[in-house]
Design an enzyme around this catalytic site. Sequence first.
Site, PDB file in Angstrom:
ATOM      1  N   ASP A  14     -15.745  -3.617  -0.235  1.00  0.00           N
ATOM      2  CA  ASP A  14     -15.300  -3.261   1.111  1.00  0.00           C
ATOM      3  C   ASP A  14     -16.536  -3.123   1.982  1.00  0.00           C
ATOM      4  OD1 ASP A  14     -12.720  -3.154   0.053  1.00  0.00           O
ATOM      5  OD2 ASP A  14     -12.948  -1.051  -0.483  1.00  0.00           O
ATOM      6  N   ASP A  63       0.859  -1.190   0.000  1.00  0.00           N
ATOM      7  CA  ASP A  63       0.000   0.000   0.000  1.00  0.00           C
ATOM      8  C   ASP A  63       0.891   1.233   0.000  1.00  0.00           C
ATOM      9  OD1 ASP A  63      -1.933  -1.904   0.325  1.00  0.00           O
ATOM     10  OD2 ASP A  63      -2.764  -1.111   2.182  1.00  0.00           O
TER      11      ASP A  63
END
Length: 241
Positions: free
Chosen positions: A131, A10
């Site tokens: 998500d 990330d």
Amino acid sequence: MSLTLLPAVDVRDGKAVRLRQGESGSETDYGSPFEAARTWVEAGAEWIHLVDLDAAFGTGNNRDQLREIVHELGDRVNIELSGGVRDDASLDAALEAGAARVNIGTAALENPDWTASVIKKYGDRVAVGLDVRGHTLAARGWTREGGDLFETMKFLDSVGCSRYVVTDVAKDGMMSGPNIQLLREVAERTDAKVTASGGISKLDDLRAIKELAEIGVDSAILGKSLYARAFTLQEALAVAK
């Protein structure tokens, strides 16, 4: 059945980071994204899950760093690119950079017609990130609600989505174990493949996910567990075989 593992890199403000529950400002800095990616490739990774957090949060982008990783390592590893892919320009940039697969999140909720068109055009090179908080989808870097999980899946299934990347937002970066029930519910309702993401903290978590392989959960993203050295990638790959 074996499980494909995708170590995550990330990227925020040019650095490799991990967030807690996806919250901006909660990051732990792990240094160079390229070095992180190279570490996982040299440890045996066949896939890398590469995320541009600035693009996801709308605070800029890290395209240069991501392009370097794809350019330098793309012939040794498959790269799934995620974060801020919301229109033709950002999708084309990701595919042209050499990503094997692109993960679309917010756009699938905000612009379903566009999402349907790119699924039709690119097939299994496009995955949709779901998500989730409970059975409600989170959107735009997890800061807004995006509708009912199963209603959204019904639409995406109807337009031929071939893969969902499923993250329980409450679990992500918390090392508290994956939401096996959520993964089972998603996999049982779709013919698409499912990638598990969030909460993996020990090798037994991978064993539990692997038991869902027969219903379509064929892969798992590893983040904090690797960076916090809960186990090594080699140990995880041995369990996943």
